[in-house]
Design a protein around this motif. Structure first.
Motif, PDB file in Angstrom:
ATOM      1  N   TYR A   2     -16.345   8.867  -8.565  1.00 59.37           N
ATOM      2  CA  TYR A   2     -15.249   8.016  -9.028  1.00 59.37           C
ATOM      3  C   TYR A   2     -15.039   8.209 -10.523  1.00 59.37           C
ATOM      4  CZ  TYR A   2     -12.573   3.793 -10.083  1.00 59.37           C
ATOM      5  OH  TYR A   2     -11.615   2.912 -10.506  1.00 59.37           O
ATOM      6  N   GLN A   3     -13.763   8.394 -10.936  1.00 64.79           N
ATOM      7  CA  GLN A   3     -13.481   8.630 -12.352  1.00 64.79           C
ATOM      8  C   GLN A   3     -12.846   7.428 -13.035  1.00 64.79           C
ATOM      9  OE1 GLN A   3     -12.773  12.494 -13.900  1.00 64.79           O
ATOM     10  NE2 GLN A   3     -10.805  11.911 -14.778  1.00 64.79           N
ATOM     11  N   GLY A   4     -11.921   6.723 -12.375  1.00 60.62           N
ATOM     12  CA  GLY A   4     -11.337   5.567 -13.038  1.00 60.62           C
ATOM     13  C   GLY A   4      -9.967   5.196 -12.517  1.00 60.62           C
ATOM     14  N   ILE A   5      -9.318   4.284 -13.226  1.00 59.53           N
ATOM     15  CA  ILE A   5      -8.012   3.736 -12.859  1.00 59.53           C
ATOM     16  C   ILE A   5      -6.919   4.478 -13.624  1.00 59.53           C
ATOM     17  CG2 ILE A   5      -6.555   1.683 -12.899  1.00 59.53           C
ATOM     18  CD1 ILE A   5      -9.120   0.010 -12.711  1.00 59.53           C
ATOM     19  N   ILE A   6      -5.884   4.890 -12.897  1.00 59.90           N
ATOM     20  CA  ILE A   6      -4.707   5.484 -13.534  1.00 59.90           C
ATOM     21  C   ILE A   6      -3.728   4.381 -13.944  1.00 59.90           C
ATOM     22  CG2 ILE A   6      -2.716   6.988 -13.202  1.00 59.90           C
ATOM     23  CD1 ILE A   6      -4.445   8.680 -11.335  1.00 59.90           C
ATOM     24  N   LEU A   7      -3.370   3.514 -12.990  1.00 60.72           N
ATOM     25  CA  LEU A   7      -2.469   2.390 -13.274  1.00 60.72           C
ATOM     26  C   LEU A   7      -2.872   1.230 -12.376  1.00 60.72           C
ATOM     27  CD1 LEU A   7       0.018   1.304 -14.786  1.00 60.72           C
ATOM     28  CD2 LEU A   7       1.441   2.219 -12.934  1.00 60.72           C
ATOM     29  N   PRO A   8      -3.304   0.087 -12.958  1.00 61.04           N
ATOM     30  CA  PRO A   8      -3.753  -1.033 -12.135  1.00 61.04           C
ATOM     31  C   PRO A   8      -2.592  -1.869 -11.606  1.00 61.04           C
ATOM     32  CG  PRO A   8      -3.954  -1.598 -14.443  1.00 61.04           C
ATOM     33  CD  PRO A   8      -3.470  -0.164 -14.403  1.00 61.04           C
ATOM     34  N   ARG A   9      -2.904  -2.715 -10.655  1.00 59.06           N
ATOM     35  CA  ARG A   9      -1.979  -3.752 -10.212  1.00 59.06           C
ATOM     36  C   ARG A   9      -1.817  -4.767 -11.336  1.00 59.06           C
ATOM     37  NH1 ARG A   9      -1.317  -7.394  -5.001  1.00 59.06           N
ATOM     38  NH2 ARG A   9      -1.196  -9.460  -5.952  1.00 59.06           N
ATOM     39  N   ALA A  10      -0.592  -5.273 -11.508  1.00 58.54           N
ATOM     40  CA  ALA A  10      -0.319  -6.337 -12.480  1.00 58.54           C
ATOM     41  C   ALA A  10      -0.040  -7.635 -11.729  1.00 58.54           C
ATOM     42  CB  ALA A  10       0.865  -5.958 -13.358  1.00 58.54           C
ATOM     43  N   GLU A  11      -0.296  -8.772 -12.376  1.00 53.05           N
ATOM     44  CA  GLU A  11      -0.197 -10.057 -11.686  1.00 53.05           C
ATOM     45  C   GLU A  11       0.959 -10.943 -12.134  1.00 53.05           C
ATOM     46  OE1 GLU A  11      -1.820 -10.732  -9.076  1.00 53.05           O
ATOM     47  OE2 GLU A  11      -3.249  -9.078  -9.148  1.00 53.05           O
ATOM     48  N   ASP A  12       1.528 -10.721 -13.311  1.00 45.19           N
ATOM     49  CA  ASP A  12       2.559 -11.642 -13.791  1.00 45.19           C
ATOM     50  C   ASP A  12       3.670 -10.871 -14.499  1.00 45.19           C
ATOM     51  OD1 ASP A  12       3.955 -13.913 -14.434  1.00 45.19           O
ATOM     52  OD2 ASP A  12       2.686 -14.457 -16.148  1.00 45.19           O
ATOM     53  N   PRO A  13       4.707 -10.441 -13.755  1.00 47.74           N
ATOM     54  CA  PRO A  13       4.899 -10.618 -12.315  1.00 47.74           C
ATOM     55  C   PRO A  13       3.999  -9.654 -11.527  1.00 47.74           C
ATOM     56  CG  PRO A  13       6.651  -9.276 -13.201  1.00 47.74           C
ATOM     57  CD  PRO A  13       5.817  -9.721 -14.376  1.00 47.74           C
ATOM     58  N   VAL A  14       3.891  -9.897 -10.204  1.00 47.90           N
ATOM     59  CA  VAL A  14       3.084  -9.022  -9.361  1.00 47.90           C
ATOM     60  C   VAL A  14       3.777  -7.669  -9.257  1.00 47.90           C
ATOM     61  CG1 VAL A  14       2.088  -8.638  -7.095  1.00 47.90           C
ATOM     62  CG2 VAL A  14       2.110 -10.938  -8.068  1.00 47.90           C
ATOM     63  N   ALA A  15       3.084  -6.625  -9.706  1.00 42.91           N
ATOM     64  CA  ALA A  15       3.632  -5.265  -9.640  1.00 42.91           C
ATOM     65  C   ALA A  15       2.529  -4.351  -9.128  1.00 42.91           C
ATOM     66  CB  ALA A  15       4.119  -4.805 -11.004  1.00 42.91           C
ATOM     67  N   VAL A  16       2.786  -3.658  -8.026  1.00 38.62           N
ATOM     68  CA  VAL A  16       1.827  -2.729  -7.442  1.00 38.62           C
ATOM     69  C   VAL A  16       2.392  -1.320  -7.583  1.00 38.62           C
ATOM     70  CG1 VAL A  16       1.002  -4.492  -5.853  1.00 38.62           C
ATOM     71  CG2 VAL A  16       2.804  -2.926  -5.101  1.00 38.62           C
ATOM     72  N   ASN A  17       1.550  -0.300  -7.380  1.00 40.91           N
ATOM     73  CA  ASN A  17       2.028   1.052  -7.596  1.00 40.91           C
ATOM     74  C   ASN A  17       1.313   2.040  -6.704  1.00 40.91           C
ATOM     75  OD1 ASN A  17      -0.247   2.527  -9.274  1.00 40.91           O
ATOM     76  ND2 ASN A  17      -0.067   0.429 -10.107  1.00 40.91           N
ATOM     77  N   SER A  18       1.942   3.189  -6.508  1.00 41.23           N
ATOM     78  CA  SER A  18       1.369   4.301  -5.749  1.00 41.23           C
ATOM     79  C   SER A  18       1.874   5.592  -6.387  1.00 41.23           C
ATOM     80  CB  SER A  18       1.784   4.226  -4.278  1.00 41.23           C
ATOM     81  OG  SER A  18       1.180   5.247  -3.520  1.00 41.23           O
ATOM     82  N   LEU A  19       0.956   6.321  -7.061  1.00 47.65           N
ATOM     83  CA  LEU A  19       1.345   7.470  -7.868  1.00 47.65           C
ATOM     84  C   LEU A  19       0.741   8.756  -7.317  1.00 47.65           C
ATOM     85  CD1 LEU A  19       0.746   5.975 -11.448  1.00 47.65           C
ATOM     86  CD2 LEU A  19       2.751   5.722  -9.970  1.00 47.65           C
ATOM     87  N   ARG A  20       1.449   9.897  -7.532  1.00 44.95           N
ATOM     88  CA  ARG A  20       1.012  11.225  -7.115  1.00 44.95           C
ATOM     89  C   ARG A  20       0.793  12.091  -8.357  1.00 44.95           C
ATOM     90  NH1 ARG A  20       1.240   7.995  -3.523  1.00 44.95           N
ATOM     91  NH2 ARG A  20       2.985   7.739  -2.079  1.00 44.95           N
TER      92      ARG A  20
END
Length: 360
Positions: free
Chosen positions: A60-78
């Motif tokens: 495991y290397q790390g996080i590219i872009l986390p989920r945000a909570e305010d507002p709720v923003a999720v992501n899926s990157l290639r």
């Protein structure tokens, strides 16, 4: 020719889906994927793992872009890598309502974003938004294409409303490495307005030629047709009319193997088979701008399930929620070897499975 399955294992089983691969400057591999977000529901962020032994083991290397909570923003990157060594993580950021525990494919607001890394994925920039108002939402399944001279192409399917999901697939174009996006090009569209295109994939064939493939459906009802492909001979500036390619495989990713001496491309295509005996299938395909022919197919991963198209009760759009595997792709390791990845649910756990292939 023959497709040999050499070995298989897991990149991660940490509630992960939607993987892509890149080869780094030192020959190691980076795999990006959504994680901690209910598998393919993808209500988390994008993370990555690294392999230094050709994909056999992963750390495991790390996080590219986390989920945000305010507002709720999720992501899926290639991810993809330019010839200068810059990594791009490109995809969709989706704003969810309420507590943000469910996606609404029809109504969520989605925007195209990308992050960059200049240290082989150890750290990533804040997300930059590609400015566009073409649709309420976008489906992004292919990495950014790095065309050289700072020209970038970012593919996305438009999701304007429930009856026209995937009506067009466009390429957002940047002439300056992502600093500005003044133009977009329509890559896939049906002149008769009856077909939609999902899970777009685009590869560079060299000499100015690009090949696009997509899971193709009937608009409105979203029942499957054969996968379609389209060609460009001018570096992606214009495209042929999409044509059936002889595979009814839903998500399909092509990889260039070479040419047959007659101008035809030899392709390794990885695809989901969701009807009949389900699983991830590898095809050897010979293709030109006007035709394609399947030479060989091999099951890469057996889902050990079967689905009957004739008795399918749910619509194509509702059936998305039933998927238990998908987004297969591969990267060349040299010496006729390829490393393929896809997500799947095994023993109730969502994870990323790798498979090493040899084309004999």
């Amino acid at each position: 020719m023959n497709i040999e399955i050499v070995a298989s294992g897991h990149v991660t089983r940490d509630d992960a889906a939607f993987p892509t691969l890149a080869i780094l400057g030192d020959g190691s591999l980076l795999c990006a994927y959504t994680a901690k977000g209910d598998g393919p529901n993808a209500i988390g962020g994008t993370e990555c793992s690294r392999s230094t032994d050709g994909g056999y083991t992963w750390e495991y290397q790390g996080i590219i872009l986390p989920r945000a909570e305010d507002p709720v923003a999720v992501n899926s990157l290639r991810i993809s890598r330019s010839s200068a060594g810059r990594l791009y993580a490109y995809g969709e950021r989706t704003y969810l309502t309420g507590a943000g525990r469910e996606r609404d494919f029809r109504n969520d607001v989605r925007e195209p974003v990308f992050c960059v890394s200049d240290d082989d994925g150890l750290s990533w920039s804040s997300p930059a938004v590609i400015p566009t108002a073409l649709a309420r939402g976008y489906e992004i399944s292919n990495p950014m294409l790095c065309m050289g001279n700072d020209r970038l192409l970012a593919p996305a399917a438009l999701l304007p409303d429930e009856e026209h999901l995937g009506e067009k697939v466009v390429l957002f174009e940047s002439p300056d490495g992502g600093k500005s996006w003044p133009n977009h090009i329509v890559m896939l569209s049906d002149p008769e307005g009856k077909k939609g295109f999902f899970e777009q994939k685009v590869i560079d064939l060299g000499d100015g030629r690009l090949l696009a493939a997509a899971w193709t459906v009937i608009l409105g009802e979203y029942s499957d047709l054969e996968n379609h492909f389209a060609w460009s001979s001018d570096y992606g500036k214009s495209w042929s009319v999409p044509r059936p390619m002889g595979v009814r495989g839903q998500t399909l990713t092509p990889h260039l193997l070479g040419y047959d001496g007659k101008g035809n491309c030899r392709l390794l295509c990885l695809s989901n088979r969701r009807y009949g005996d389900q699983g991830v299938v590898a095809y050897l395909v010979t293709a030109s701008e006007n035709s394609s022919r399947v030479e060989l197919e091999t099951m890469v991963w057996d889902a050990k399930m079967s689905r009957d198209r004739a008795t399918e009760k749910s619509s194509g759009i509702d059936a998305f929620d039933d998927f238990a595997f998908g987004l297969p792709s591969a990267i060349s390791l040299g010496d006729d070897s390829y490393l393929a990845v896809h997500w799947c649910r095994e023993e109730g756990v969502f994870g990323i499975r790798w498979t090493r292939l040899r084309i004999e």
